[in-house]
Design an enzyme around this catalytic site. Structure first.
Site, PDB file in Angstrom:
ATOM      1  CG  ASN A  43      -4.638  11.639   6.524  1.00  0.00           C
ATOM      2  OD1 ASN A  43      -4.966  12.742   6.944  1.00  0.00           O
ATOM      3  ND2 ASN A  43      -3.597  11.447   5.741  1.00  0.00           N
ATOM      4  CG  ASN A  58      -1.943   1.068   1.258  1.00  0.00           C
ATOM      5  OD1 ASN A  58      -1.831   2.053   0.536  1.00  0.00           O
ATOM      6  ND2 ASN A  58      -2.949   0.912   2.109  1.00  0.00           N
ATOM      7  CG  MET A  87     -10.274  13.471  15.295  1.00  0.00           C
ATOM      8  SD  MET A  87     -11.146  15.045  15.088  1.00  0.00           S
ATOM      9  CE  MET A  87     -12.102  14.739  13.600  1.00  0.00           C
ATOM     10  CG  HIS A  89     -11.464   5.858   1.242  1.00  0.00           C
ATOM     11  ND1 HIS A  89     -11.950   7.095   1.596  1.00  0.00           N
ATOM     12  CD2 HIS A  89     -10.129   5.903   1.448  1.00  0.00           C
ATOM     13  CE1 HIS A  89     -10.946   7.868   2.002  1.00  0.00           C
ATOM     14  NE2 HIS A  89      -9.837   7.163   1.911  1.00  0.00           N
ATOM     15  NE  ARG A  99      -5.792   2.702  -0.984  1.00  0.00           N
ATOM     16  CZ  ARG A  99      -5.811   3.875  -0.356  1.00  0.00           C
ATOM     17  NH1 ARG A  99      -4.777   4.271   0.343  1.00  0.00           N
ATOM     18  NH2 ARG A  99      -6.870   4.653  -0.423  1.00  0.00           N
ATOM     19  CG  ASN A 140      -8.860   4.283  16.983  1.00  0.00           C
ATOM     20  OD1 ASN A 140      -8.864   3.256  17.646  1.00  0.00           O
ATOM     21  ND2 ASN A 140      -8.239   4.394  15.829  1.00  0.00           N
ATOM     22  NE  ARG A 156      -7.003  14.223   0.918  1.00  0.00           N
ATOM     23  CZ  ARG A 156      -7.092  12.905   0.755  1.00  0.00           C
ATOM     24  NH1 ARG A 156      -7.780  12.404  -0.247  1.00  0.00           N
ATOM     25  NH2 ARG A 156      -6.503  12.083   1.594  1.00  0.00           N
ATOM     26  CD  GLU A 207      -7.714   1.105   2.837  1.00  0.00           C
ATOM     27  OE1 GLU A 207      -6.802   1.436   3.625  1.00  0.00           O
ATOM     28  OE2 GLU A 207      -8.210   1.894   2.018  1.00  0.00           O
ATOM     29  N   GLY A 225     -13.003   6.947  12.799  1.00  0.00           N
ATOM     30  CA  GLY A 225     -14.268   6.239  13.006  1.00  0.00           C
ATOM     31  C   GLY A 225     -14.144   5.073  13.977  1.00  0.00           C
ATOM     32  N   GLY A 237      -9.297   5.263  10.984  1.00  0.00           N
ATOM     33  CA  GLY A 237      -8.642   5.771  12.199  1.00  0.00           C
ATOM     34  C   GLY A 237      -9.541   6.558  13.143  1.00  0.00           C
TER      35      GLY A 237
END
Ligand code: ADP
Ligand code: UVW
Ligand code: MG
Length: 368
Positions: free
Chosen positions: A183, A8, A254, A154, A65, A305, A213, A354, A303, A301
């Site tokens: 991210n 990846n 975050m 995704h 990926r 945690n 973004r 993934e 969602g 990440g």
């Protein structure tokens, strides 16, 4: 048992995993960071480092990926020179993502010349999106000529997570929304296991608020900035690398935004509100498109945690049948239910994977 190596390639990192298939046992995994620095000049050097870290590496397939598959690649694809040229051509639409992946493929072909290389595209799962959801309302001939339409990204994660949710619940949910909050971030509406709408578009910039973004933006803002004298490259950098959480708060992560907000930083507080507001807009929109909702899933990440982000993302949505159980939301690990008993919509947390999904897509290409 055959071993699959999954690569990846990010803009400055290479994640790898060696998986025995079909047992799915992880034999090795790791991350090479700071690609572009003196120690690791490029993705070929990164793969060399992986070869040193994992001695006697002899995979029977290598899965890659690839973020953008464009119109051409709608399913996992065995790589040959022509496919690689096609991935190179799509670099312009995913400049942060496709070029390093192409370098990764070339390096892996050199290292393992007789091994099938399988390209697994982020866009492929969204090939089922109907025309009314993938069409931008601009001059149709211009859209056609330049390939301007919604592709969505995704997809490997949205596909994996909706499969795990179905297995976990014992039946495929007819109407499901997946929120991939990492991210990069995107929402996906899934009906009977197929993507029918998603928030990212021609490029991975549209939709939700992300680390760097900003997601949805009036295209008039881009024209305004250009007319005010910003260069194309400056606007590109602004929108890809200096927007989202970073642009609003100075922090792309975050956790740092949450810490700043807890310390009373008003800009960080506003950023969290903008983030949740945008997620709610997509939940409501996709619930309407699906004609109701059975399952809502948080992944990636943020969602997986952040109980706080999950709570704010569905705050006040009881009237839509979405109600969290506070104790469930703040504890547990692995795939789990976090909605209240009796909540019409089942809310789940499902850790995404993934790399494992890419290895599964390599299975048909294993000779033994
Ligand atoms: N405990 C946590 N609370 C809030 N956010 C978290 C937590 N752990 C990780 N994150 C967020 O997850 C993000 C990374 O998500 P991830 O899906 O790993 O991203 P990617 O694979 O795109 O690099 C980080 O930027 C961080 O903001
Ligand atoms: C497509 C995309 O945004 O990927 P990532 O979240 O890995 O940046
Ligand atoms: Mg990611």
């Amino acid at each position: 048992m055959p071993e699959v190596l999954v690569l990846n390639s990010g803009s400055s990192s290479l994640k790898y995993r060696l998986i025995a298939m079909p047992s799915e046992q992880v034999l090795a995994s790791g991350l090479v960071e700071r690609i572009g620095s003196d120690e690791v000049p490029d993705h070929a050097a990164a793969l060399d480092q992986v070869l040193r870290e994992v001695p006697d590496l002899a995979p029977e397939a290598v899965g890659h990926r690839i973020v953008h598959g464009g119109e051409r690649f709608r399913a996992p694809t065995l790589v040959d020179d022509d496919v690689l040229a096609g991935i190179d051509e799509l670099a312009e639409l995913a400049p942060l993502h496709n070029p390093p992946a192409a370098v990764g493929i070339r390096a892996a072909r050199t290292a393992f010349p007789d091994v099938p290389q399988v390209a697994v595209f982020d866009t492929a799962f969204h090939a089922t999106i109907p025309d009314e959801a993938s069409t931008y309302a601009i001059d149709a001939s211009v859209a056609e000529r330049f390939g301007v339409r919604r592709y969505g990204f995704h997809g490997t994660s949205h596909e994996y997570v909706s499969e795990v949710a179905a297995a976990f619940l014992g039946s495929p949910a007819a109407r499901l929304i997946v929120l991939h909050l990492g991210n990069g971030a995107s929402a996906c509406a899934v009906r009977d296991g197929r993507s029918v709408a998603t928030s990212m578009g021609l490029t991975p910039m549209e939709g939700l608020v992300m680390g760097t973004r900003g997601g949805d933006l009036d295209p008039g803002a881009v024209l305004h900035l250009l007319r005010q004298g910003m260069s194309l490259d400056e606007v590109d950098t602004l929108l890809n690398k200096r927007s989202g959480l970073l642009g609003l708060t100075g922090h792309a992560d975050m956790r740092d935004v949450q810490t700043a907000a807890a310390d009373g930083d008003a800009a960080a507080g506003l950023a969290l509100d903008v983030y949740a507001h945008r997620v709610q807009q997509y939940i409501g929109g996709y619930l309407a498109l699906l004609g109701g909702l059975d399952v809502l899933v948080f992944t990636a990440g943020v969602g997986e945690n952040s109980a706080e982000v999950r709570a704010s993302a569905v705050e006040g949505l009881e009237h839509l049948g979405i109600a969290l159980d506070p104790a469930r939301n703040t504890s547990g690990s692995g795939p789990r239910v976090i909605s209240r008993d009796g909540s019409p919509v089942t809310v789940l947390v499902v850790p995404t994977d993934e790399e494992l999904q890419i290895a599964r897509h390599c299975l048909p290409h294993l000779s033994s």
